[in-house]
Write a protein that holds these residues in place. Structure first.
Motif, PDB file in Angstrom:
ATOM      1  N   ASP A  41       0.610  -1.234   0.011  1.00 24.21           N
ATOM      2  CA  ASP A  41       0.046   0.113   0.088  1.00 24.21           C
ATOM      3  C   ASP A  41       0.933   1.251   0.084  1.00 24.21           C
ATOM      4  OD1 ASP A  41      -2.378  -1.061  -0.067  1.00 24.21           O
ATOM      5  OD2 ASP A  41      -2.764  -1.253   2.193  1.00 24.21           O
ATOM      6  N   TRP A  92      -5.216  -2.742  -9.262  1.00 23.94           N
ATOM      7  CA  TRP A  92      -5.552  -1.757  -8.372  1.00 23.94           C
ATOM      8  C   TRP A  92      -5.590  -0.288  -8.920  1.00 23.94           C
ATOM      9  CZ3 TRP A  92      -2.043   1.958  -7.304  1.00 23.94           C
ATOM     10  CH2 TRP A  92      -0.376   1.623  -7.533  1.00 23.94           C
ATOM     11  N   ARG A  96      -8.075   2.407  -7.604  1.00 23.20           N
ATOM     12  CA  ARG A  96      -7.488   3.478  -6.786  1.00 23.20           C
ATOM     13  C   ARG A  96      -7.770   5.057  -7.436  1.00 23.20           C
ATOM     14  NH1 ARG A  96      -2.577   3.215  -2.813  1.00 23.20           N
ATOM     15  NH2 ARG A  96      -3.354   1.439  -1.579  1.00 23.20           N
TER      16      ARG A  96
END
Length: 116
Positions: A41, A92, A96
């Motif tokens: 992350d 991702w 995001r």
């Protein structure tokens, strides 16, 4: 802040660099700082900042990392293979970006046509 290449000869363009502490450890593609699968992350946040306004550049960089990781992970024993590798490296980015994008609640009105 240190700058480092994921590794020569691993298919990653030499012009692309990863900045910060959360760097990939090759050939396992684990984060050197926290040990989680890279990009963790914190690495994702750093990459979004580094490539802000350049989503195509981010996707190209991560696609190069994806291909290198597939080659590396395929050759290692005791791994789960490449089942989730696409989502880990590229999936991702769209999620995001979508969550960060501000969208208008109503479409903008079309301009009125003028008579000739």
């Amino acid at each position: 802040m240190s700058m480092e290449h994921p590794g020569p000869g691993h298919g990653v363009d030499a012009g692309c660099v990863v900045r910060g502490e959360h760097l990939p450890s090759i050939p396992w593609w684990q984060c050197r700082a926290c040990g989680l699968p890279w990009p963790c992350d914190q690495a994702k946040d750093a990459l979004l900042t580094e490539y802000e306004g350049n989503p195509i550049g981010l996707s190209l960089y991560l696609a190069a990392c994806l291909h290198a990781a597939i080659d590396d992970l395929r050759g290692l024993r005791n791994t789960d293979g490449c089942v989730d590798v696409f989502d880990r490296f590229l999936g991702w980015t769209k999620r995001r970006a979508s969550s960060q994008r501000v969208t208008a609640t109503e479409p903008s009105p079309l301009p009125k046509e003028t008579g000739s």
